[in-house]
Write a protein that holds these residues in place. Structure first.
Motif, PDB file in Angstrom:
ATOM      1  N   UNK A 179       1.287  -0.718  -0.261  1.00 45.22           N
ATOM      2  CA  UNK A 179      -0.210  -0.059  -0.452  1.00 45.22           C
ATOM      3  C   UNK A 179       0.598   1.270   0.171  1.00 45.22           C
ATOM      4  N   UNK A 212      -7.578   6.480   5.296  1.00 47.32           N
ATOM      5  CA  UNK A 212      -8.177   7.133   4.256  1.00 47.32           C
ATOM      6  C   UNK A 212      -8.376   5.869   3.143  1.00 47.32           C
ATOM      7  N   UNK A 271       5.403  21.339  13.584  1.00 47.88           N
ATOM      8  CA  UNK A 271       4.488  21.980  12.274  1.00 47.88           C
ATOM      9  C   UNK A 271       4.105  22.518  11.053  1.00 47.88           C
ATOM     10  N   UNK A 290      -0.196   9.822   3.957  1.00 46.99           N
ATOM     11  CA  UNK A 290      -0.231  11.515   4.637  1.00 46.99           C
ATOM     12  C   UNK A 290      -1.225  10.891   5.940  1.00 46.99           C
ATOM     13  N   UNK A 291      -1.759   9.506   6.754  1.00 42.98           N
ATOM     14  CA  UNK A 291      -2.874   9.200   7.544  1.00 42.98           C
ATOM     15  C   UNK A 291      -1.611   8.522   8.806  1.00 42.98           C
ATOM     16  N   UNK A 314       3.943  18.291  27.587  1.00 47.84           N
ATOM     17  CA  UNK A 314       4.680  18.375  26.523  1.00 47.84           C
ATOM     18  C   UNK A 314       5.532  19.179  26.367  1.00 47.84           C
ATOM     19  N   UNK A 318      -7.687  13.258   7.722  1.00 46.16           N
ATOM     20  CA  UNK A 318      -6.433  14.628   7.756  1.00 46.16           C
ATOM     21  C   UNK A 318      -6.961  15.337   7.176  1.00 46.16           C
ATOM     22  N   UNK A 329       2.003  12.753  11.275  1.00 42.88           N
ATOM     23  CA  UNK A 329       1.175  12.628  12.836  1.00 42.88           C
ATOM     24  C   UNK A 329       2.060  14.895  12.980  1.00 42.88           C
ATOM     25  N   UNK A 330       1.385  15.217  13.941  1.00 42.98           N
ATOM     26  CA  UNK A 330       2.229  16.667  14.900  1.00 42.98           C
ATOM     27  C   UNK A 330       2.986  16.204  15.611  1.00 42.98           C
ATOM     28  N   UNK A 331       3.130  15.175  16.353  1.00 46.10           N
ATOM     29  CA  UNK A 331       4.260  15.064  17.601  1.00 46.10           C
ATOM     30  C   UNK A 331       5.184  15.331  17.438  1.00 46.10           C
ATOM     31  N   UNK A 342       0.778  18.090   3.847  1.00 47.27           N
ATOM     32  CA  UNK A 342      -0.131  18.283   3.473  1.00 47.27           C
ATOM     33  C   UNK A 342      -0.231  19.127   1.619  1.00 47.27           C
ATOM     34  N   UNK A 352      -1.786  21.378  10.467  1.00 49.63           N
ATOM     35  CA  UNK A 352      -1.514  22.858  10.565  1.00 49.63           C
ATOM     36  C   UNK A 352      -3.100  22.802  11.176  1.00 49.63           C
ATOM     37  N   UNK A 353      -2.605  21.775  12.691  1.00 49.65           N
ATOM     38  CA  UNK A 353      -3.576  22.307  14.237  1.00 49.65           C
ATOM     39  C   UNK A 353      -5.243  22.611  13.144  1.00 49.65           C
ATOM     40  N   UNK A 364       1.902  -3.273   5.544  1.00 50.31           N
ATOM     41  CA  UNK A 364       1.089  -2.867   4.436  1.00 50.31           C
ATOM     42  C   UNK A 364       2.625  -1.637   3.953  1.00 50.31           C
ATOM     43  N   UNK A 369      -7.051  11.898  15.438  1.00 49.01           N
ATOM     44  CA  UNK A 369      -6.279  12.825  14.857  1.00 49.01           C
ATOM     45  C   UNK A 369      -4.639  12.838  14.815  1.00 49.01           C
ATOM     46  N   UNK A 370      -4.526  12.451  15.557  1.00 50.04           N
ATOM     47  CA  UNK A 370      -3.025  11.881  15.637  1.00 50.04           C
ATOM     48  C   UNK A 370      -2.033  13.584  16.311  1.00 50.04           C
ATOM     49  N   UNK A 371      -2.939  13.861  17.100  1.00 48.55           N
ATOM     50  CA  UNK A 371      -2.191  14.749  17.827  1.00 48.55           C
ATOM     51  C   UNK A 371      -2.813  16.607  17.240  1.00 48.55           C
ATOM     52  N   UNK A 376       4.145  19.366   8.748  1.00 41.64           N
ATOM     53  CA  UNK A 376       3.706  18.818   8.001  1.00 41.64           C
ATOM     54  C   UNK A 376       2.238  19.697   7.258  1.00 41.64           C
ATOM     55  N   UNK A 377       2.108  20.988   7.644  1.00 39.99           N
ATOM     56  CA  UNK A 377       1.362  21.882   6.472  1.00 39.99           C
ATOM     57  C   UNK A 377       2.043  21.945   5.708  1.00 39.99           C
ATOM     58  N   UNK A 424       1.390  10.207  -2.559  1.00 46.03           N
ATOM     59  CA  UNK A 424       0.880   8.758  -2.551  1.00 46.03           C
ATOM     60  C   UNK A 424       2.012   7.760  -1.959  1.00 46.03           C
ATOM     61  N   UNK A 463      -3.896  16.637  13.689  1.00 43.38           N
ATOM     62  CA  UNK A 463      -4.500  17.567  12.550  1.00 43.38           C
ATOM     63  C   UNK A 463      -3.452  17.636  12.084  1.00 43.38           C
ATOM     64  N   UNK A 482      -0.120  22.329   1.981  1.00 49.12           N
ATOM     65  CA  UNK A 482      -0.613  23.875   1.436  1.00 49.12           C
ATOM     66  C   UNK A 482       0.465  24.950   1.428  1.00 49.12           C
TER      67      UNK A 482
END
Lengths: 432, 342
Positions: A195, B183, A397, A257-258, B309, B202, A203-205, A405, B293-294, A269, B287-289, A400-401, A253, B291, A407
């Motif tokens: 896949x 997804x 931050x 993204x998930x 944290x 997401x 994720x955003x951690x 993604x 861009x918040x 996978x 959404x893993x914390x 991820x943006x 892909x 998502x 953006x």
């Protein structure tokens, strides 16, 4: 009457709360020379727990008057959160064999750590054991608050069966350059063999960048840290190339993204993963493994490729009342003999130079680890700066943006992250 | 509506009658007590006894409420006051017995909260959440409660079915939601090329609405139960009168059921707002914390990230105070709106 009762109850409640908060701390001078029973915390990795229990049993056999109890770190989302909570509560173990360097500045700020440099042979022991790699673990005041214990250099681990299923040569995978990596990834996904080509957590951690961007940046930049001399280093050609590479992986892909709610490689996978040597033991029953360094734009030889160390330190915590015993145990647990046992049990790399020549039998017996041992000589640590977690969160931050993604352009994302981190460095104080 | 007025008046009369009875009983008790207390203090004989009796009852009452008062003081009042204190100081948690200065910084932490774009995004997210979740919760739970209040087959089964998600752990339900909306999940497999890209959880535009729908579904059973209890107090004679007056089921619903459960609606509204504004587990797990861009960061999730944290409990405390004020204001507005028709 009622008013008097209410006042009494309020006073009682406040008194109880104050009493509960009034925790006692050990006297520094007394604790430094005290010997007696102590507790150590281990990670919850099964192999590591087995080694820890065996190491503690060996210690207890020869030190019946200084009994050591080994436990796993209390449950939490991350061990750093559990440790931080225990510092505040005054309940941390004497030693924790799983302290992330990124959290050390925070633990220091909480007055939670004992400076190991304060032991008469502290600096000498740490530097003699770790060699040239140890300096980056010194704190801002020049002291060691952590003993760099083991590294898990991040490499690309791949599933040979999935590669074969996709019609790729599993013994000679084309993964050295970005273009090769992308081409191989496309083949893996478009053929339906997997896949995802690779599935790091998107994720955003704050710590997730240690599995995608940071190894790529270390490799592409020839071993630069995120911050050097008080300046962010990643808004640079190397950072932009690494970000653009990952942006392509997400945009096409090839990397989802998930987040995967499990282990994508173990479940078949994903064809590849960015992992440390711990994964070899974890995957050995399900996956026929191959290991290569992280890619770079032009491709570099494995011996010249840097990566993120994913190092974990051993640290002594200020709640410890028998610190002389704790220091002796720390040296015992990181001795050449115990390091050999640790390597044998877990496959993780003790922070020592020339691992392959020091433990030849192990690497002859388990050659898959040799690549990790070589990689362990070319690793980059997270910068030891105040506000480390804030800095990594600011980076994540924007990552991820822009990268995950799409953006905004990746260059814009890196520039914004660099600006934010510069401000954070100013707020926390220039470390240079 | 005009035809129903006499019935409404009848209800009002019944309330007044009940009120009169209660007043009479209270007056009789008060008279007896006054006589007893008076005998002991040179007053009328009944008056002194009455005072002693009331004091004894007060002491017993105080004894009974002591554990709860203690609980409130320890678990709510002390932390609340401590939070306010932290929010106006430069503060971080330290190891016990170590001295670290916590200087007074006035409203500096609040200024940081109000100028942080992520905080603005978190409150915007919560506004989106509440705009979807609260009306849906009120409407669906009232409609479902009305349906489940009727004599239908398998009524007990349906009641339990709606309640089941509420008593099931969030973690387990999140797995169901991911199975559906991941997804590679069931819904996307059905939709094929029409599936959103990026996927539901997401997608920066869809993540928060998805969380709002999830929470609505999860909590619906609780609110249905509240409405079912309220519906027991709506007199059957009102429906009969409405029926005699020619009102159909829909008309009965709006003319009898909706006004009849208005106090419950206020409760549901306020409770849904409070629980919604305290949203944490769902964005954390789904959404893993927070998502992309918040996109799904909530104020409470942000408090956790900043306070735990990232080690900024002062910022988190100020954010917590702002959140309490936010919840108070919108709860009051909602209450005013819901009671406007009374």
């Amino acid at each position: 009457m009622l008013r008097r009762t209410a006042y009494s109850l309020l006073v009682l409640a406040l008194a109880s709360a104050v009493t509960a908060c009034g925790r006692s701390a050990p006297d520094q001078q007394t604790a430094a020379n005290a010997r007696g029973p102590i507790t150590v915390w281990l990670s919850n990795n099964a192999q590591e727990v087995a080694w820890g229990e065996s190491m503690v049993a060996a210690w207890n056999k020869s030190h019946p008057d200084q009994h050591v109890t080994a436990q796993q770190i209390p449950a939490g989302k991350t061990s750093e959160e559990a440790i931080s909570a225990s510092i505040i509560a005054g309940t941390s173990a004497c030693l924790v064999f799983n302290t992330a360097p990124a959290s050390v500045p925070t633990f220091e700020k909480q007055n939670g750590l004992v400076p190991l440099s304060d032991f008469p042979d502290g600096d000498a022991y740490i530097q003699q054991r770790g060699g040239g790699l140890t300096d980056q673990y010194k704190s801002q005041d020049g002291k060691f608050y952590q003993l760099p214990w083991k590294s898990n250099p991040i490499m690309i681990l791949y599933n040979k069966k999935i590669f074969a299923k996709a019609g790729l040569d599993p013994e000679h995978p084309q993964l050295a350059t970005y273009s090769q990596f992308l081409k191989t990834s496309r083949t893996l996904v478009h053929s339906g063999a997997a896949k995802a080509a690779i599935w790091p957590a998107p994720s955003s951690e704050f710590f997730q960048s240690w599995n995608d961007f940071y190894p790529a940046f270390a490799a592409q930049s020839g071993g630069k840290q995120l911050i050097e001399d008080g300046e962010p280093q990643f808004d640079s050609p190397a950072g932009r190339q690494a970000a653009a590479f990952w942006r392509t992986m997400y945009a096409e892909k090839l990397a989802p993204q998930e987040a995967y709610p499990g282990d994508a490689v173990n479940d078949g996978r994903a064809a590849m993963a960015t992992v440390g040597p711990w994964a070899v033991a974890a995957y050995k029953d399900n996956v026929d493994l191959g290991v290569v360094p992280v890619p770079t734009a032009a491709g570099t030889s494995p011996d010249d490729t840097y990566s993120f160390s994913d190092e974990k330190s051993a640290a002594m915590f200020s709640a410890c009342r028998n610190r002389a015993t704790a220091w002796d145990l720390l040296k015992f647990a990181t001795s050449a003999q115990q390091d050999g046992k640790f390597l044998d049990a877990t496959g993780q790399m003790p922070m020592r130079e020339d691992l392959t020549s020091r433990y030849p039998d192990f690497f002859a017996k388990k050659p898959v680890y040799t690549a990790f041992a070589r990689q362990a000589q070319h690793v980059v640590e997270v910068p030891n700066v105040p506000g480390s977690v804030d800095i990594w969160q600011a980076f994540r931050d924007e990552w991820t943006k822009s990268v995950v993604f799409g953006e905004e352009p990746t260059g814009t994302g890196l520039r914004k992250a660099s600006d934010k981190i510069s401000k954070l460095l100013d707020e926390y104080g220039d470390p240079s | 509506m005009t035809k129903l007025r006499p019935t409404a008046t009848a209800t009002a009369t019944a309330t007044v009658t009940a009120g009169t009875t209660a007043t009479a009983a209270t007056t009789a008790t008060a008279a007896a007590s006054a006589g007893a207390a008076g005998r002991a203090s040179g007053r009328a004989p009944g008056e002194a006894a009455g005072i002693r009796h009331r004091r004894a009852r007060s002491r017993t009452g105080a004894l009974f409420v002591t554990p709860y008062v203690l609980f409130l003081a320890l678990v709510f009042a002390v932390p609340m006051v401590y939070t306010l204190w932290i929010s106006v100081h430069r503060f971080y948690f330290t190891a016990p017995g170590t001295h670290v200065d916590s200087p007074w910084v006035g409203l500096s932490n609040y200024r940081d909260v109000f100028t942080d774009p992520v905080v603005g995004r978190a409150f915007l997210n919560i506004a989106v959440f509440l705009l979807i979740n609260v009306p849906l919760t009120v409407i669906l739970s009232l409609v479902l409660a009305s349906a489940l209040n009727a004599k239908i087959r398998f009524r007990a089964f349906f009641r339990a079915a709606y309640y089941l998600p509420y008593i099931t752990a969030s973690v387990a339900l999140v797995a169901v939601w991911q199975f559906l909306f991941g997804s590679d999940g069931f819904v996307n497999n059905l939709l094929g090329s029409h599936a959103p890209d990026p996927s539901w959880l997401v997608n920066s535009h869809l993540a928060m609405p998805m969380i709002a729908f999830f929470v609505t579904w999860k909590q619906l059973g609780f609110f249905v139960m509240l409405y079912l209890a309220a519906l027991q107090n709506v007199g059957k004679e009102l429906y009969e009168a409405a029926s005699v007056d020619g009102a159909g089921r829909v008309r009965q619903f709006f003319a009898v059921t909706v006004p009849g459960v208005r106090p419950a609606t206020t409760l549901v509204l306020i409770y849904a707002i409070i629980t919604g504004a305290n949203l944490f587990s769902e964005p954390y797990l789904l959404t893993g914390g927070g998502g992309p861009d918040h996109a799904s960061t909530s104020p409470v999730l942000l408090m956790y990230q900043k306070g735990i944290e990232q080690g900024h409990p002062d910022f988190a405390a100020a954010l917590g105070v702002v959140l309490v004020a936010f919840v108070l204001v919108i709860s009051l507005v909602a209450r005013k709106l819901s009671e406007r028709g009374n």
